[in-house]
Write an enzyme that holds these catalytic residues in place. Sequence first.
Site, short mmCIF file in Angstrom:
data_model
loop_
_atom_site.label_atom_id
_atom_site.label_comp_id
_atom_site.label_asym_id
_atom_site.label_seq_id
_atom_site.Cartn_x
_atom_site.Cartn_y
_atom_site.Cartn_z
CB ALA A 87 -0.91 -0.01 1.22
CB CYS A 88 -0.09 4.74 -0.84
SG CYS A 88 0.42 6.42 -0.51
N PRO A 89 2.49 4.51 1.35
CG PRO A 89 4.04 5.74 2.61
CD PRO A 89 2.86 4.81 2.74
N GLY A 90 4.31 2.71 0.25
CA GLY A 90 5.31 1.67 0.04
C GLY A 90 5.93 1.64 -1.35
CG ASP A 120 -1.35 2.31 -3.60
OD1 ASP A 120 -1.71 2.02 -2.45
OD2 ASP A 120 -1.54 3.44 -4.11
#
Lengths: 82, 138
Positions: free
Chosen positions: A17-20, A44
Site C-alpha cells: 500500500a501507499c507509500p510503500g 496501489d
Amino acid sequence: MDMSQGNRILVDARGIACPGPITEVVKAYRNARNGDLIEVWATDPGFEPDIRAWIQRTGNQLLELRKESDKIVAVIKVTAKK
Amino acid sequence: MSSGKDKISMIVFSGTEDRLIPVGVISQAATALGYEVNIFFTGWAMFKLLKNPTPPVWPKEFEQFVPKLQEGMARIKAPTWLDMLREAKKMGAKVYVCSMMASAAGLKKEDFDPSLVDDVVGVTTFLEMAKGGQVLFI
C-alpha cells in the site's frame, strides 16, 4: 561519462500500500546509476499519479506507464543522478 | 526538480490511532522524496513513544468503524504507523519529544524508546528546525 549499457532493475511492489511503492522506487533509485532502467510493478491505485509526481520532482525519465490487468507497470530511465 | 530544500515538520498532539496513521504515511513518503522531516511529539501523542507505550485509542465517535478499517488495512497489507515511522527514521526523519510536556508528565529522556526518539527538546528548537518549511498540526 559511463558509456556502458545500464542495468535493468525490477522493483516488485505489488500488494504494497501507499507509500510503500514509491519508497521501494526510491530505495532502488539510490543504488542506481544514470542509464539504468527501473521497472516497477505496483497494484496501489495511487501509484500512477504518484510515480508521475516523483518523475516530475526528480527529473528522471518515464519511458513507459501502462495498466495491465493485474498491475501497473512503470519503466523509468535514470537520468538525473548527480 | 528537487532542490534539496523541501522540509516538512509535524506537531503530533492527539495520539489517537486515526491521526497517527497519517503521521506514518506522510513521514515515510516525505523522507523517501528527500524532504527534511522533523516530528515533534507532544500532548497525548507523546505517550506513544514511551518504552512502555499507552495502548491504542480511537476517538469515540468512530469506534464503530474501527474493526472494518482494521480489516481493510490488513487486506491491503498496510504497515502500522509505527513501522512507517521507523522506515522514515531509517531514511533520516527526526523525532523529538516536547520537553515541557515530558516534564509535566514526570518523564525523562530515558523513559522514551531510544530507537524512536532522537531527543527531548523545547519548542524553540522545534520552531527553529521548522522555520521556512511546511508545518502540520496533527
